[in-house]
Every structure is written in structure tokens, then in C-alpha cells.
Design a protein around this motif. Structure first.
Motif, PDB file in Angstrom:
ATOM      1  N   UNK A  75       0.839  -1.201   0.000  1.00  0.00           N
ATOM      2  CA  UNK A  75       0.000   0.000   0.000  1.00  0.00           C
ATOM      3  C   UNK A  75       0.870   1.245   0.000  1.00  0.00           C
ATOM      4  N   UNK A  76       1.940   1.214   0.760  1.00  0.00           N
ATOM      5  CA  UNK A  76       2.875   2.348   0.788  1.00  0.00           C
ATOM      6  C   UNK A  76       3.491   2.529  -0.591  1.00  0.00           C
ATOM      7  N   UNK A  77       3.914   1.440  -1.202  1.00  0.00           N
ATOM      8  CA  UNK A  77       4.500   1.510  -2.540  1.00  0.00           C
ATOM      9  C   UNK A  77       3.503   2.094  -3.533  1.00  0.00           C
ATOM     10  N   UNK A  78       2.273   1.636  -3.472  1.00  0.00           N
ATOM     11  CA  UNK A  78       1.244   2.150  -4.378  1.00  0.00           C
ATOM     12  C   UNK A  78       1.051   3.651  -4.174  1.00  0.00           C
ATOM     13  N   UNK A  79       0.996   4.074  -2.942  1.00  0.00           N
ATOM     14  CA  UNK A  79       0.794   5.501  -2.664  1.00  0.00           C
ATOM     15  C   UNK A  79       1.934   6.337  -3.223  1.00  0.00           C
ATOM     16  N   UNK A  80       3.154   5.865  -3.056  1.00  0.00           N
ATOM     17  CA  UNK A  80       4.301   6.617  -3.582  1.00  0.00           C
ATOM     18  C   UNK A  80       4.266   6.668  -5.105  1.00  0.00           C
ATOM     19  N   UNK A  81       4.081   5.514  -5.731  1.00  0.00           N
ATOM     20  CA  UNK A  81       4.125   5.449  -7.194  1.00  0.00           C
ATOM     21  C   UNK A  81       2.971   6.206  -7.835  1.00  0.00           C
ATOM     22  N   UNK A  82       1.801   6.084  -7.277  1.00  0.00           N
ATOM     23  CA  UNK A  82       0.660   6.801  -7.850  1.00  0.00           C
ATOM     24  C   UNK A  82       0.791   8.303  -7.639  1.00  0.00           C
TER      25      UNK A  82
END
Length: 60
Positions: A35-42
Motif C-alpha cells: 500500500x505504501x509503494x502504491x501511494x508513492x508510485x501513484x
């Protein structure tokens, strides 16, 4: 950065400016690393779109 939703802005700030890992940020907020990765990438997609839409405002 102000245009990002708070949870995405927080993930970006903690990762890039406070040098926390995705795992550390996930533990801090009780969310999965993915979820953290998704938030950063998005966040970068949102920022890219914002810059593309407003680029003409900075032309000389």
C-alpha cells in the motif's frame, strides 16, 4: 506536493525526505508495504499530470 491527498503526500515525504523504508512507513500506519509503494508510485503519476497541465504557466 500540496495537490496530493494527505496519505500519498505523507508516504512521499517520509520515504524521500525522512529516509524511512516502505516497511517502516507501513508499520507506522498499520498498512501493508504494498500500500505504501502504491501511494508513492501513484503520487508521481498525479504530480506528472499536474506538471503537464500547468507547464504552459511557466513558459517564458
Amino acid at each position: 506536493m500540496r495537490t496530493l491527498p494527505e496519505e500519498k503526500r505523507t508516504a512521499v515525504l517520509l520515504y524521500y525526505f525522512f529516509n524511512l523504508s516502505d516497511v517502516e512507513i507501513g508499520k507506522l500506519f498499520g498498512i501493508p508495504r504494498s500500500t505504501v509503494q502504491y501511494r508513492r508510485k501513484s503520487s508521481f503519476e498525479i504530480l506528472k499530470r499536474f506538471l503537464e497541465e500547468h507547464a504552459h504557466e511557466w513558459d517564458d
